[in-house]
Write an enzyme that holds these catalytic residues in place. Structure first.
Site, PDB file in Angstrom:
ATOM      1  N   CYS A  66       0.914  -1.196  -0.071  1.00  0.00           N
ATOM      2  CA  CYS A  66       0.196   0.017   0.004  1.00  0.00           C
ATOM      3  C   CYS A  66       0.855   1.441  -0.122  1.00  0.00           C
ATOM      4  O   CYS A  66       1.873   1.418   0.762  1.00  0.00           O
ATOM      5  CB  CYS A  66      -0.907   0.084   1.183  1.00  0.00           C
ATOM      6  SG  CYS A  66      -2.212  -1.248   1.334  1.00  0.00           S
TER       7      CYS A  66
ATOM      8  N   ARG B 233       4.549  -0.751  -4.471  1.00  0.00           N
ATOM      9  CA  ARG B 233       4.074  -0.995  -3.107  1.00  0.00           C
ATOM     10  C   ARG B 233       2.759  -1.664  -3.015  1.00  0.00           C
ATOM     11  O   ARG B 233       2.171  -2.408  -1.808  1.00  0.00           O
ATOM     12  CB  ARG B 233       3.886  -0.058  -2.137  1.00  0.00           C
ATOM     13  CG  ARG B 233       5.170   0.842  -1.913  1.00  0.00           C
ATOM     14  CD  ARG B 233       4.962   2.110  -1.015  1.00  0.00           C
ATOM     15  NE  ARG B 233       4.733   1.784   0.470  1.00  0.00           N
ATOM     16  CZ  ARG B 233       5.613   1.357   1.314  1.00  0.00           C
ATOM     17  NH1 ARG B 233       6.777   1.627   0.860  1.00  0.00           N
ATOM     18  NH2 ARG B 233       5.174   1.100   2.493  1.00  0.00           N
TER      19      ARG B 233
ATOM     20  N   TRP C 243      -2.530  -2.931  -1.823  1.00  0.00           N
ATOM     21  CA  TRP C 243      -2.206  -4.546  -1.900  1.00  0.00           C
ATOM     22  C   TRP C 243      -3.264  -4.875  -0.699  1.00  0.00           C
ATOM     23  O   TRP C 243      -2.971  -4.679   0.445  1.00  0.00           O
ATOM     24  CB  TRP C 243      -0.899  -4.552  -1.312  1.00  0.00           C
ATOM     25  CG  TRP C 243      -0.236  -6.080  -1.572  1.00  0.00           C
ATOM     26  CD1 TRP C 243       0.059  -6.520  -2.731  1.00  0.00           C
ATOM     27  CD2 TRP C 243      -0.148  -6.782  -0.638  1.00  0.00           C
ATOM     28  NE1 TRP C 243       0.700  -7.879  -2.502  1.00  0.00           N
ATOM     29  CE2 TRP C 243       0.265  -7.880  -1.193  1.00  0.00           C
ATOM     30  CE3 TRP C 243      -0.408  -6.995   0.666  1.00  0.00           C
ATOM     31  CZ2 TRP C 243       0.392  -9.393  -0.455  1.00  0.00           C
ATOM     32  CZ3 TRP C 243      -0.407  -8.036   1.477  1.00  0.00           C
ATOM     33  CH2 TRP C 243       0.080  -9.372   0.938  1.00  0.00           C
TER      34      TRP C 243
ATOM     35  N   ASN D 232      -2.105   2.642   5.447  1.00  0.00           N
ATOM     36  CA  ASN D 232      -1.193   1.655   5.184  1.00  0.00           C
ATOM     37  C   ASN D 232      -0.856   0.648   6.533  1.00  0.00           C
ATOM     38  O   ASN D 232      -0.764   1.289   7.402  1.00  0.00           O
ATOM     39  CB  ASN D 232       0.023   2.072   4.678  1.00  0.00           C
ATOM     40  CG  ASN D 232       1.306   0.943   4.393  1.00  0.00           C
ATOM     41  OD1 ASN D 232       1.030  -0.045   4.405  1.00  0.00           O
ATOM     42  ND2 ASN D 232       2.630   1.415   4.268  1.00  0.00           N
ATOM     43  N   GLY D 233      -1.160  -0.567   6.345  1.00  0.00           N
ATOM     44  CA  GLY D 233      -0.860  -1.244   7.517  1.00  0.00           C
ATOM     45  C   GLY D 233      -2.170  -1.895   7.924  1.00  0.00           C
ATOM     46  O   GLY D 233      -2.985  -2.539   6.984  1.00  0.00           O
TER      47      GLY D 233
ATOM     48  N   GLU E 191      17.240 -18.786  -4.838  1.00  0.00           N
ATOM     49  CA  GLU E 191      17.094 -17.409  -5.324  1.00  0.00           C
ATOM     50  C   GLU E 191      16.444 -17.567  -6.763  1.00  0.00           C
ATOM     51  O   GLU E 191      15.695 -16.812  -7.309  1.00  0.00           O
ATOM     52  CB  GLU E 191      18.220 -16.453  -5.097  1.00  0.00           C
ATOM     53  CG  GLU E 191      18.070 -15.206  -5.770  1.00  0.00           C
ATOM     54  CD  GLU E 191      17.027 -14.064  -5.085  1.00  0.00           C
ATOM     55  OE1 GLU E 191      16.311 -14.844  -4.221  1.00  0.00           O
ATOM     56  OE2 GLU E 191      16.523 -13.148  -5.725  1.00  0.00           O
TER      57      GLU E 191
ATOM     58  N   LYS F 203      13.128 -16.230  -8.181  1.00  0.00           N
ATOM     59  CA  LYS F 203      13.060 -15.412  -9.254  1.00  0.00           C
ATOM     60  C   LYS F 203      11.942 -15.648 -10.539  1.00  0.00           C
ATOM     61  O   LYS F 203      11.273 -15.054 -10.934  1.00  0.00           O
ATOM     62  CB  LYS F 203      13.996 -14.997  -9.894  1.00  0.00           C
ATOM     63  CG  LYS F 203      15.239 -13.970  -9.412  1.00  0.00           C
ATOM     64  CD  LYS F 203      14.557 -12.513  -8.963  1.00  0.00           C
ATOM     65  CE  LYS F 203      14.015 -12.255  -7.951  1.00  0.00           C
ATOM     66  NZ  LYS F 203      14.533 -12.132  -6.757  1.00  0.00           N
TER      67      LYS F 203
ATOM     68  N   GLU G  12       8.338 -15.868  -9.124  1.00  0.00           N
ATOM     69  CA  GLU G  12       7.907 -14.510  -8.815  1.00  0.00           C
ATOM     70  C   GLU G  12       7.484 -13.993  -9.906  1.00  0.00           C
ATOM     71  O   GLU G  12       6.149 -13.258 -10.094  1.00  0.00           O
ATOM     72  CB  GLU G  12       8.813 -13.432  -8.308  1.00  0.00           C
ATOM     73  CG  GLU G  12       8.929 -13.699  -6.876  1.00  0.00           C
ATOM     74  CD  GLU G  12      10.170 -12.989  -6.342  1.00  0.00           C
ATOM     75  OE1 GLU G  12       9.837 -12.076  -5.254  1.00  0.00           O
ATOM     76  OE2 GLU G  12      11.163 -12.712  -6.863  1.00  0.00           O
TER      77      GLU G  12
ATOM     78  N   HIS H 136      17.379 -38.012  -3.227  1.00  0.00           N
ATOM     79  CA  HIS H 136      16.487 -38.362  -1.873  1.00  0.00           C
ATOM     80  C   HIS H 136      14.972 -38.231  -2.148  1.00  0.00           C
ATOM     81  O   HIS H 136      14.268 -37.984  -1.080  1.00  0.00           O
ATOM     82  CB  HIS H 136      16.963 -37.521  -0.767  1.00  0.00           C
ATOM     83  CG  HIS H 136      18.285 -38.134  -0.370  1.00  0.00           C
ATOM     84  ND1 HIS H 136      18.688 -39.632  -0.223  1.00  0.00           N
ATOM     85  CD2 HIS H 136      19.661 -37.679  -0.380  1.00  0.00           C
ATOM     86  CE1 HIS H 136      20.036 -39.672   0.153  1.00  0.00           C
ATOM     87  NE2 HIS H 136      20.693 -38.561  -0.126  1.00  0.00           N
TER      88      HIS H 136
ATOM     89  N   LYS I  30       6.147  -5.079  -3.246  1.00  0.00           N
ATOM     90  CA  LYS I  30       7.770  -5.000  -3.017  1.00  0.00           C
ATOM     91  C   LYS I  30       8.085  -4.814  -1.326  1.00  0.00           C
ATOM     92  O   LYS I  30       9.009  -5.361  -0.902  1.00  0.00           O
ATOM     93  CB  LYS I  30       8.480  -3.745  -3.829  1.00  0.00           C
ATOM     94  CG  LYS I  30       9.941  -3.637  -3.602  1.00  0.00           C
ATOM     95  CD  LYS I  30      10.712  -3.124  -4.711  1.00  0.00           C
ATOM     96  CE  LYS I  30      12.013  -3.465  -4.767  1.00  0.00           C
ATOM     97  NZ  LYS I  30      12.604  -4.862  -4.987  1.00  0.00           N
TER      98      LYS I  30
HETATM   99  C1  G6P Z   1       8.488  -8.797  -0.374  1.00  0.00           C
HETATM  100  C2  G6P Z   1       9.393  -8.825  -1.901  1.00  0.00           C
HETATM  101  C3  G6P Z   1      10.480  -9.630  -1.926  1.00  0.00           C
HETATM  102  C4  G6P Z   1      11.357  -9.281  -0.648  1.00  0.00           C
HETATM  103  C5  G6P Z   1      10.811  -9.497   0.656  1.00  0.00           C
HETATM  104  C6  G6P Z   1      11.648  -9.054   2.002  1.00  0.00           C
HETATM  105  O1  G6P Z   1       8.212 -10.228  -0.190  1.00  0.00           O
HETATM  106  O2  G6P Z   1       8.474  -9.044  -2.740  1.00  0.00           O
HETATM  107  O3  G6P Z   1      10.962  -9.568  -3.158  1.00  0.00           O
HETATM  108  O4  G6P Z   1      12.441 -10.164  -0.935  1.00  0.00           O
HETATM  109  O5  G6P Z   1       9.652  -8.691   0.541  1.00  0.00           O
HETATM  110  O6  G6P Z   1      11.950  -7.654   1.544  1.00  0.00           O
HETATM  111  P1  G6P Z   1      13.022  -6.762   2.340  1.00  0.00           P
HETATM  112  O7  G6P Z   1      12.656  -5.387   1.653  1.00  0.00           O
HETATM  113  O8  G6P Z   1      12.939  -6.949   3.629  1.00  0.00           O
HETATM  114  O9  G6P Z   1      14.099  -7.311   1.741  1.00  0.00           O
END
Ligand code: G6P
Length: 609
Positions: free
Chosen positions: A2, A27, A74, A99-100, A482, A486, A489, A505, A604
């Site tokens: 948000c 956001r 969001w 926001n929150g 990672e 990616k 996502e 396994h 994000k």
């Molecule tokens: C969200 C984002 C991720 C990120 C995570 C942690 O889920 O979509 O891409 O890795 O938050 O965010 P930070 O700002 O704490 O690294």
């Protein structure tokens, strides 16, 4: 999670708020809305979808006004719909953006319904609008009404509020969610992030927990929640507008991938001498403090958590310091045991992730004698809650990262953690070698970027796939994790990562000609083991895609495509091998036509638990 933006000015603020929302869209992007006060009337426009949907509505029906609040959402409480989009209003008189999460909204809602308020949404936020309106009746002052309302709220919030009775005044307050005040000439603003306001000001006040600010075009006044005045410094932001724009790239993500050689150089500069790694670069007392460290706990979420997992290999193998890495959302609920002289490290791009912040606060609140030696934040956002609440701070210096999928923030976190490993290593000679390796990072990552075209071609083979496996060993295992994250996502392809030795396994049962298996194989101590694991895949008809050191002795052949990576030092391999996996996810997503920078259902900066 948000985005909030608000303004009080002598000019029409509609375009300022709209541009602010565009810049905050990372956001959240389920829905967006704006409320403007104009001639004693509160005008509200909301739309489901991206900010552009709101912009289209406003273009068709402009709503000028000199005072307003706006929001990009969001969804948490209540589905994605126009009715649940912010701003929420009460009696066409008060408009609120939030926001929150308000945790006690249900009991408040019940009380307000009994008092005669009609609710139109399923959100927690609507209670705030009605609560403020209810207090406006016995107090003519909007700030006082907001103060009384927030005294009843439990949970996390950043709020911005306007009332049609007060055509110049905006009231904003924060507790648990970020909020900045933008200081202009004859105009003032509030927003979740400085990036939203860069086109209109560079002067900011970073509001602290419990601050309440009242802005008019000519004034701003900060108080605590009891009304006592508070002085906060106005700081000039070093961010340029161009740093938050695409600059000719098709997507922010691609721009941010390409920014990595420079970002990584910025990360180490000033932190290395000719033959050493300078602990003093993270604080005058840091050297003395780090010399006492006997254990490390790293806590983070998402991509940042993966950086922590890589660091564990480094810290234990190189600095010989036991290290535990944990998801922030798990950590504080399991009553962890803190070893003696343990450093608590948080990793976060945003510095506002609610789970990570809560873990830090938990760690700081442990009783004396059971707690940590000190706290260190590795973070990309200056003035974020995490940096302000930690004893030591190491900035990643990646610059603004807008694409929701983290790229340069991750590789610069890795480099910070490598620097930290060096700072903790008692062996001066090893520190000297590490410093020399780190200086090569720009060249190494630039060479990897030259594989972009080849990876784009490779990506075409993934477009019709449903699943993928990623393999790595040692510090490359978290890099495989990672890579899988990616791909999930941004291309919505189901992807899992395994330590290559673990394949036999269980997951080997999944391997057939429809399951692409992506492996990372730098030339290191694990290479021969990795090769054996790849054989296990080939023998079962699996299709392998391997990013391997050019001297690894792996060649393209039936069932196996090898992309030759430049030779990089062992320590730098996790950083260098991240880049082709970022590019692969990017090109698969582009080929599939997904929304690369704003993938569905994600945000994000996740400022709710
Ligand atoms: C969200 C984002 C991720 C990120 C995570 C942690 O889920 O979509 O891409 O890795 O938050 O965010 P930070 O700002 O704490 O690294």
């Amino acid at each position: 999670m948000c985005g909030i933006v608000g303004a009080s000015a002598q000019r029409n603020v509609e375009p300022i708020l709209l541009e602010g929302l565009r810049r905050l869209e990372y956001r959240g992007y389920d829905s967006a809305g704006m409320a403007l006060v104009n001639g004693g009337v509160l005008d509200r426009t909301r739309a489901v979808g991206k900010v552009q949907a709101l912009a289209d509505k406003l273009e068709a029906e402009p709503r000028p006004g000199t005072l307003g609040v706006a929001h990009t959402r969001w969804a948490t409480h209540g589905g994605v719909s126009e009715i649940n989009a912010h701003p929420h209003t009460s009696a066409d008189r008060v408009a609120v953006v939030h926001n929150g999460i308000i945790e006690n909204f249900e009991s408040l809602k019940q009380r307000l319904i009994e008092a005669g308020y009609a609710f139109t949404s399923q959100t927690d936020t609507e209670v705030v609008a009605h609560l403020i309106e209810s207090y406006l009746d016995d107090s003519a002052d909007l700030a006082e009404a907001v103060r009384r309302a927030v005294a009843e709220l439990h949970g996390a919030y950043a709020l911005a509020v306007v009332s049609r009775d007060d055509p110049q005044t905006l009231v904003a307050t924060r507790s648990g969610s970020p909020l900045v005040l933008g200081v202009g000439i004859g105009e003032h603003f509030v927003a979740s992030d400085v990036a939203a306001l860069l086109p209109v000001t560079r002067n900011f006040v970073y509001l602290e927990e419990g601050d309440l600010v009242v802005i008019t075009p000519d004034t701003f006044a900060i108080t605590d929640l009891h009304g006592a005045p508070i002085e906060r410094p106005v700081k000039e932001s070093g961010l340029s507008i161009s740093a938050t724009e695409k600059g000719g790239y098709r997507h922010f993500m691609l721009k941010e991938i390409y920014e990595q050689p420079q970002a990584l150089t910025d990360t180490w500069q000033g932190r290395l001498s000719v033959d050493d790694i300078l602990a003093s670069s993270i604080g005058t007392d840091a050297e003395a403090l780090l010399s006492q460290v006997e254990a490390i706990h790293i806590v983070a979420c998402g991509t940042s958590y993966h950086a922590g997992l890589v660091a564990r290999y480094w810290l234990e193998a190189m600095a010989r310091i036991p290290c535990n890495v944990e998801l922030a959302s798990e950590y504080r609920y399991r009553n962890p045991v803190v070893p003696k002289n343990c450093l608590f490290v948080t990793l976060s791009q945003s510095g506002e992730t609610a789970d990570t912040l809560a873990a830090l606060r938990y760690a700081k609140d442990l009783p004396q004698g059971q707690g940590y030696l000190a706290t260190l934040a590795v973070c990309n956002k200056p003035e974020s809650s995490l940096t302000r609440e930690s004893d030591l701070v190491m900035m990643t210096r990646a610059g603004p990262e807008i694409g929701v999928a983290s790229t340069k923030a991750f590789t610069t976190q890795l480099l910070c953690l490598l620097l930290l490993t060096g700072m903790l290593d008692r062996d001066a000679q090893k520190r000297g070698h590490l410093a020399a390796d780190i200086r090569k990072i720009h060249t190494a990552v630039s060479q990897v970027l030259e594989l972009d075209d080849a990876i784009r071609h490779l990506a075409e083979e993934f477009v019709d796939k449903q699943h993928a496996l990623f393999l790595g060993r040692g510090p490359m295992y978290p890099i495989a994790m990672e890579g899988a994250l990616k791909l999930k996502e941004i291309s919505y392809l189901h992807a899992e990562a395994y330590a290559a030795g673990e394949l036999k396994h269980g997951p080997l049962a999944l391997v057939d000609e429809n399951m692409p298996v992506i492996a990372v194989a730098p030339k290191n101590d694990w290479l021969e083991k990795v090769k054996s694991n790849l054989q296990e895949v080939s023998a079962r008809g699996g299709k392998l895609y391997v990013f391997a050191d050019a001297d690894a002795g792996l060649n393209t052949g039936p069932g196996m495509t090898v992309l030759d990576m430049p030779h990089v030092d062992d320590t730098l391999a996790p950083i260098a091998y991240t880049v082709p996996l970022q590019l692969l996810a990017y090109h698969v997503a582009v080929a599939k036509g997904t929304d690369v920078d704003q993938p569905r259902n994600l945000a994000k900066s996740v400022t709710v638990e």
